[in-house]
Structure formats: C-alpha cells, structure tokens
Design a protein around this motif. Structure first.
Motif, mmCIF file in Angstrom:
data_model
loop_
_atom_site.group_PDB
_atom_site.id
_atom_site.type_symbol
_atom_site.label_atom_id
_atom_site.label_comp_id
_atom_site.label_asym_id
_atom_site.label_seq_id
_atom_site.Cartn_x
_atom_site.Cartn_y
_atom_site.Cartn_z
ATOM 1 N N VAL A 28 0.903 -1.236 0.009
ATOM 2 C CA VAL A 28 0.116 0.009 0.003
ATOM 3 C C VAL A 28 0.782 1.216 -0.034
ATOM 4 O O VAL A 28 1.632 1.437 0.818
ATOM 5 N N GLU A 29 0.775 2.110 -0.858
ATOM 6 C CA GLU A 29 1.389 3.236 -0.966
ATOM 7 C C GLU A 29 1.175 4.426 -0.195
ATOM 8 O O GLU A 29 -0.080 4.400 0.207
ATOM 9 N N TYR A 30 2.036 5.414 0.078
ATOM 10 C CA TYR A 30 1.529 6.413 0.897
ATOM 11 C C TYR A 30 0.260 7.184 0.065
ATOM 12 O O TYR A 30 0.311 7.334 -0.930
ATOM 13 N N GLY A 31 -0.550 7.492 0.874
ATOM 14 C CA GLY A 31 -1.910 8.114 0.259
ATOM 15 C C GLY A 31 -2.965 7.454 -0.337
ATOM 16 O O GLY A 31 -3.997 7.943 -0.773
ATOM 17 N N GLU A 32 -2.829 6.305 -0.186
ATOM 18 C CA GLU A 32 -4.048 5.191 -0.633
ATOM 19 C C GLU A 32 -5.076 5.358 0.258
ATOM 20 O O GLU A 32 -4.972 5.416 1.569
ATOM 21 N N LEU A 33 -6.356 5.005 -0.481
ATOM 22 C CA LEU A 33 -7.406 4.706 0.408
ATOM 23 C C LEU A 33 -7.901 3.081 0.026
ATOM 24 O O LEU A 33 -8.350 3.061 -1.270
ATOM 25 N N ALA A 153 -11.210 10.920 15.640
ATOM 26 C CA ALA A 153 -10.535 11.877 15.804
ATOM 27 C C ALA A 153 -9.160 11.658 16.740
ATOM 28 O O ALA A 153 -8.141 11.866 16.522
ATOM 29 N N ARG A 154 -9.490 10.625 17.529
ATOM 30 C CA ARG A 154 -8.468 10.100 18.438
ATOM 31 C C ARG A 154 -7.288 9.408 17.614
ATOM 32 O O ARG A 154 -6.313 9.584 17.889
ATOM 33 N N ALA A 155 -7.825 8.731 16.540
ATOM 34 C CA ALA A 155 -6.667 7.767 15.637
ATOM 35 C C ALA A 155 -6.187 8.765 14.999
ATOM 36 O O ALA A 155 -5.055 8.651 14.546
ATOM 37 N N VAL A 156 -6.565 10.100 14.606
ATOM 38 C CA VAL A 156 -5.682 10.824 13.713
ATOM 39 C C VAL A 156 -5.156 12.063 14.312
ATOM 40 O O VAL A 156 -4.520 12.871 13.465
ATOM 41 N N ALA A 157 -5.349 12.370 15.691
ATOM 42 C CA ALA A 157 -4.922 13.200 16.213
ATOM 43 C C ALA A 157 -3.496 13.507 16.362
ATOM 44 O O ALA A 157 -2.944 14.708 16.325
ATOM 45 N N GLY A 158 -2.899 12.651 16.097
ATOM 46 C CA GLY A 158 -1.416 12.276 16.422
ATOM 47 C C GLY A 158 -0.787 12.392 15.103
ATOM 48 O O GLY A 158 0.274 12.145 14.765
ATOM 49 N N ASP A 159 -1.594 12.555 13.933
ATOM 50 C CA ASP A 159 -1.285 12.682 12.523
ATOM 51 C C ASP A 159 -0.307 11.301 11.986
ATOM 52 O O ASP A 159 0.881 11.338 11.582
ATOM 53 N N PRO A 160 -1.196 10.099 12.040
ATOM 54 C CA PRO A 160 -0.169 8.918 11.772
ATOM 55 C C PRO A 160 -0.110 8.608 10.363
ATOM 56 O O PRO A 160 -0.957 9.643 9.425
ATOM 57 N N ALA A 161 0.714 7.938 9.987
ATOM 58 C CA ALA A 161 1.135 7.687 8.293
ATOM 59 C C ALA A 161 0.096 6.823 7.839
ATOM 60 O O ALA A 161 -0.391 6.972 6.747
ATOM 61 N N LEU A 184 -13.494 9.551 6.281
ATOM 62 C CA LEU A 184 -12.318 8.471 6.129
ATOM 63 C C LEU A 184 -11.805 9.085 4.731
ATOM 64 O O LEU A 184 -10.722 9.261 4.365
ATOM 65 N N ARG A 185 -12.737 9.408 3.740
ATOM 66 C CA ARG A 185 -12.537 9.919 2.553
ATOM 67 C C ARG A 185 -11.805 11.329 2.609
ATOM 68 O O ARG A 185 -10.772 11.573 2.100
ATOM 69 N N ALA A 190 -6.826 14.545 2.642
ATOM 70 C CA ALA A 190 -5.857 15.433 3.369
ATOM 71 C C ALA A 190 -4.658 14.704 3.287
ATOM 72 O O ALA A 190 -3.514 15.230 3.916
ATOM 73 N N GLY A 191 -4.338 13.664 2.926
ATOM 74 C CA GLY A 191 -3.088 13.060 2.891
ATOM 75 C C GLY A 191 -2.872 11.581 3.799
ATOM 76 O O GLY A 191 -1.954 11.009 3.648
ATOM 77 N N THR A 192 -3.994 11.286 4.538
ATOM 78 C CA THR A 192 -3.732 10.148 5.454
ATOM 79 C C THR A 192 -3.753 8.803 4.516
ATOM 80 O O THR A 192 -4.841 8.716 3.699
ATOM 81 N N THR A 193 -2.960 7.871 4.872
ATOM 82 C CA THR A 193 -3.325 6.754 4.234
ATOM 83 C C THR A 193 -4.345 5.778 4.858
ATOM 84 O O THR A 193 -4.186 5.900 6.131
#
Ligand SMILES: Nc1ncnc2c1ncn2[C@@H]1O[C@H](COP(=O)(O)OP(=O)(O)OP(=O)(O)O)[C@@H](O)[C@H]1O
Ligand SMILES: [Mg+2]
Lengths: 220, 386
Positions: A28-33, A153-161, A184-185, A190-193
């Motif tokens: 899975v590449e960076y930025g995929e959904l 929000a809890r999962a993305v607050a730390g700006d995960p890869a 999620l979309r 906005a950049g999160t895989t």
C-alpha cells in the motif's frame, strides 16, 4: 520513499491449526485509500492486526513506514504505534464518563506530548471530524455515528502515517455509516493513508482500491 | 524509535481515572486498608498518650519516695517495726524526710447507730504531722488533723463511702471531720483510710505507737543507695522482717502490662491490614479482568507493556495510599478523642504516622504487582477481542 505497508509472504498460524492469514503479499503506497473485503473468518482482522503491529506474523516480512517489524522490540513497536499508526474499532472503545476532548487527548498520551498540547490537538481533531460543537460531551451523550467520529479523531490526532479501521461502520445505521466513510475519504484527501475493513459492498466499491480476501489469502 | 516516557502527572491522572470510574468499589477496598491503619495508629497513639500522661504524672509526683512496711517474722507472724525506726531513717544522710502512719485497731462508723462490725472496709490510721508533705498529699477541702484532739481527715475513697458527714463515730466518741484528701497516687492505701492524729490516737484509742508504714523521700540520685540501707536501719536486729518498696515502680509496672496489651492490639491491626491488602489485590485483579478492552486500546495507542504495568501499580498504590491516609487520620482522631476523655496529652509518634503510610505503600505495591503484570502480559489482540 518506499510504500507505507509492505507485506511479503506473510502467514499467521494460530496454535491449534488455524491459519488465519496465508502467504499474503500486499503493498500500500502512501496516500492510498483501501477497502479490505471478504467473508467472515477470511482473516481480515488478523491481517489488520499484523499491519498495525499488534501481532507478529508466523512467517514473512511486515514493513510499516519503512520499519521491518521483525527487527523491532515490543517497546519499539509500541513507539511505532504511538506515532505512526491510528486505529479505529467497530466498538469505538471510548472511555465512559470522559468527555470527547479528554478521550481524544488520551490517545496522544504515549507520544510524549505535554497535556496542554494534547488537548489543543484533540480539539483541532474534533473540529476536523465535524464535532467542534460536541467537545465536552461524554460518550453517553453522543450518537453512535458521533462516537465513531470521536474515535476517528483520536486515531488521527497524532497525524499517523496510516489509519487502520476494522469495520468502523459495523455498529452504525447506513446514514451514520455513510457519514463515517465520507469522513475517512476527507482524511485521505488531506493525505492520510487509510485501510478500512468493511462488509458493505456498496461502501467497498465506492473506494478507489479493494483488497478481497478469502480463506486467509488475498485474491489477485 | 523509542517510546516516550509517561509523565508522572499523567501517570497519577491515569491511576485516578481508574479509581474514579468505579468510586464505590475503590472506597470499599480502601476502607479495609483504612481500618487496619486506623486500628494500628490508634493503638500506638493511645498507648503513647497514656505513657506520656504517666510520665508527666510521675515527673510531678517524683520517683524518690520509698515506703517501709513490716513483713513477716520467720515464724510467719506479722512483724512489727520498732517505734524508733522513723527517727533512725531520718538520720540516713541523703534522706530528706521520713514520716509514718500506724494502724489503729478501732473501727470507724458513720453514726453511733451502725451495728458493730459494719466498718465499710475503712482503715483507721494514725498519721504523723508531716505525712502530707512527704507523700505528696493534697487536701480537697478543710484543714489537716489536729494532733491532740479527736479530729479526722478522710482519704478520697473513704470520703466517698462515708458521704458528707460532719463527724464519725470511733470507740464511743464523735470525731470531727476537719478535711478530705485528694487521691494520693504514690500512697493509694491512704485513699481508703481515715486519718487521726498520732497523739490523739494514743490518747483516745489505745494506739500502740508502732509505725506500720514509713514514707521517706531522698535526694534523687541517692534513692537506690537509700533503698539498700532502709531495712537494716529500720530494724537493725531483724532486717529480713522489713519490706521496702518504691511506689513509682508500681505505677511504671502498669505501663509494662500495657505494652503486652498494645502488642496484642497491634497484631489485630496487622491482620486487618493484611485483609485490607488482599481486598486491594482482589479489586485490582477484577479491574484487570474487566478492563481488557481498555488495555488493548492503550496498547494500540502505543502504550508499552511497562506503561500498562505502571498504570495498574499506580492505581493500586493510589488506592491503598488513599486508605492509608484516611486510616492515619482516623487513628489520630480516635487517639485524640480517647486521650481527651482521659485528660491525657494526645501523642501519636511520628514513626507511627510514617510507618502507617509506608505500610500502605508496600501493601499497594505488592497487591498491585501481580494484577499489573497480568495486564501487561495480555497480548493486544487478545485484549481487543474482548
Ligand atoms: N486468537 C485466535 N486463536 C485461534 N484462532 C483465531 C484467533 N483469532 C482468529 N482466529 C481465527 O482466524 C480466522 C480469521 O479470523 P479474523 O478475525 O481475522 O476474521 P475476519 O475476516 O476479521 O472475520 P469477521 O469479518 O467475522 O470479523 C478465523 O477462522 C478465526 O477463528
Ligand atoms: Mg474481523
């Protein structure tokens, strides 16, 4: 830079003879959904746990954000999860009796960020998932869809890869479920895989990439 | 990549969350510890307060009073002290004062209508003029006996038994009550006695003039030296028939008896504490079982095994510290109340307070360690599967 997720020949066999995941190769590449689909018992959750470093494979290599999981200690894996991986579960797993900000802020507890900064980031994350007006609400004062948004929000607050979601819409009606998928979309844009397990074919087909699973194997 | 350290303030908050999410359970399990610590603190506190009170009283009374009484002859009969024993004792160098009482065989009655024999257990003693200053006696009211005329002074207990009478009836004669004594801690035998003047006893009651108790005060540093020569001085011909005692020792001996009792109660407190510790351990084990999902979530959020372990140990420590603090406070209050009703000073030694808190830390750590290790061992996937 390499892919964010690289599974090569990954097998997970449980004691007792069940092989939940069978020589899986997945990149899975960076930025995929990505949607992971498949019947019950096909090994979706097991694979997500392997990707999330909550479990180690019996065979094969798992590389997450450039780190070979096999070479990392349990402590190092914890640090990797704290900084680079976000989880969303079907059952939300929010702490009852604590408001949205606290629940989200506690998700950053293991990142070494000071408390004020955690709360500030939690508020920003809640605003991002559209709960800017529910900051001080406790889980029992929120709808199912809103609770899942707090968990996201809890999962993305730390700006995960990478954001790993195991049937995030499983406990929601179709309207709230659609809202969560839209969110999620947006996060992905906005950049999160994002990797999301879903049983819902409509949802799966609406996403850019599907990974179908059957009997522990990824169908080509 | 290294895991970030959990700040102490965050750790405390984590421990607090765990307890606050089930407040009743936390209070109940802390209560066990609190009772144990309170019991031990109160036991130590009460015995220390009683000791402090005794020390104060002994210091006020003085520890230099010795008493000389006749023992028994080698034929088992009651011995007699020679009449001149008081003046002989007075001549010992370090002796500051010597005085005596002598038993009078007549009976004391409240009125002339009480049948003979019903004396109410009161002793009639002839007293030297300087008795009070030597034994440290104080008159509650009235004045000291007149040596020549038929007057009496009542001991504290005797006064209570006889009631507020103007006079008592002895040997067919009315004797005027001139005064009443406070209890005399160093000479409790005076409390139940009716005292008459030495000369009056000889004049009106055919008193034989033999002293039956000689009281003597000496220079503090020489008390033991005086004690060793008292018997041969009082009765040079048969020193074996003389008993010498130190009343302050008798008071101090009560303290030793208290100590055994204290040890017993301390043991009971320790048992209560042990039970309290088991209660905390039990609470923590249940807590870990119930909070598998939370443990799994925290691991997924990046908590290391060590951090999960620390969280549960911190929770256990907080729980038992809570109980310990409440217990120490409660023990102090109980000591204070008890000491106040006894008009003792309230004394809780610092080591009892520190020991109480220290014990709870140890208990909390031990009680929390096993559940915490179990929590940390839990595989994240297993914990999340509920
Ligand atoms: N801890 C375990 N021990 C033994 N077998 C297990 C364990 N966890 C999962 N399995 C088995 O592994 C297989 C795959 O399980 P998994 O949970 O990954 O399926 P899934 O695709 O997520 O199913 P669902 O859609 O129902 O959630 C199942 O047959 C399951 O019974
Ligand atoms: Mg599953």
């Amino acid at each position: 830079m390499s892919a964010v997720i690289e599974l090569a020949g990954v097998t997970k066999a449980y004691p007792g003879g069940v092989t939940a995941v069978r020589s899986v190769d997945l990149t899975v590449e960076y930025g995929e959904l990505v949607a992971i689909v498949g019947p019950s018992g096909s090994g979706k959750s097991t694979m997500l746990h392997l990707i999330g470093t909550l479990d180690r494979p019996t065979h094969g290599t798992v590389r997450i954000d450039g780190h070979d999981v096999a070479t990392l200690s349990d402590r190092q894996l914890s640090a990797l999860r704290a900084r680079r991986i976000g989880f969303v579960f079907q059952q939300f797993h929010l702490a009852p009796g604590r408001d949205a900000v606290t629940n989200v802020a506690d998700g950053l507890l293991y990142t070494g960020v000071a408390r004020k900064e955690r709360e500030w980031r939690a508020e920003a994350a809640l605003v991002r998932v559209g709960l800017g007006d529910r900051l001080t609400h406790k889980p029992h004062q929120l709808s199912g869809g809103e609770r899942q948004r707090v968990a996201i929000a809890r999962a993305v607050a730390g700006d995960p890869a990478v954001l790993l979601a195991d049937e995030p819409t499983g406990n929601l009606d179709s309207v709230s479920g659609a809202g969560v998928v839209t969110l999620l979309r947006e996060l992905n844009e906005a950049g999160t895989t994002v990797l999301v397990i879903t049983h819902d074919h409509e949802i799966a087909e609406s996403l850019p990439r599907q990974v179908p699973m059957r009997d522990g194997q990824v169908m080509a | 990549m290294k895991p970030a350290r959990l700040r102490l303030s965050d750790l405390l908050r984590l421990g607090g969350y765990g307890l606050r999410s089930r407040p009743l359970r936390a209070v109940l399990s802390a209560l066990g510890i609190a009772i144990g610590i309170a019991a031990m603190t109160a036991v130590v506190g009460i015995s220390s307060s009683s000791r402090a009170d005794l020390d104060q009283r002994l210091a006020a009374l003085g520890t230099n009073l010795l008493t000389v009484t006749p023992g028994q002859t080698m034929f088992g009969e009651d011995a007699v002290l020679p009449d001149e024993s008081v003046s002989m004792i007075r001549r010992i160098g370090p002796v500051q004062s010597a005085t005596a009482t002598g038993k009078v065989s007549s009976a004391v009655y409240r009125t002339d209508r009480v049948p003979a024999g019903e004396t109410g257990g009161l002793a009639l003693l002839a007293a030297s003029p300087d008795l009070l200053s030597t034994v440290g006696g104080v008159l509650t009211r009235g004045t000291w006996i007149n040596q020549k005329y038929p007057t009496v002074v009542l001991g504290a207990t005797a006064a209570r038994r006889l009631g507020n009478v103007p006079s008592v009836y002895i040997d067919g004669r009315w004797w005027t009550v001139t005064g009443v004594l406070d209890p005399v801690p160093l000479a409790p035998e005076l409390d139940s006695a009716v005292l008459v003047g030495w000369e009056a006893a000889a004049t009106y009651l055919s008193f034989d003039g033999h002293p039956t108790t000689v009281y003597t005060r000496s220079v503090d540093a020489q008390v033991e030296a005086v004690r060793s020569v008292l018997a041969p001085t009082a009765n040079p011909s048969s020193p074996d028939e003389v008993k010498v005692s130190k009343p302050s020792d008798a008071l101090a001996a009560r303290r030793a008896a208290d100590d055994t009792f204290t040890a017993l109660l301390l043991g009971l407190g320790a048992v209560a504490l042990l039970v309290g510790g088991i209660g905390v351990a039990n609470t923590m084990v249940i807590s870990v079982l119930e909070r598998r999902a939370e443990i799994g979530l925290r691991r997924s959020l990046g908590a290391t095994r060590g951090q999960v372990r620390t969280q549960f140990v911190a929770e256990s420590l907080l729980l038992s510290l809570l109980g310990g603090a409440a217990g120490v406070l409660l023990g102090y209050v109980v000591t204070g109340l008890y000491a106040t009703t006894r008009t003792w000073p309230t004394v809780v030694p610092w080591w009892a307070l520190a020991g109480g808190v220290g014990a709870t830390v140890v208990i909390g750590a031990i009680a929390g360690l096993y559940p915490a290790i179990r929590a940390a061992r839990l595989a994240p996937t297993e914990a999340l599967s509920g």
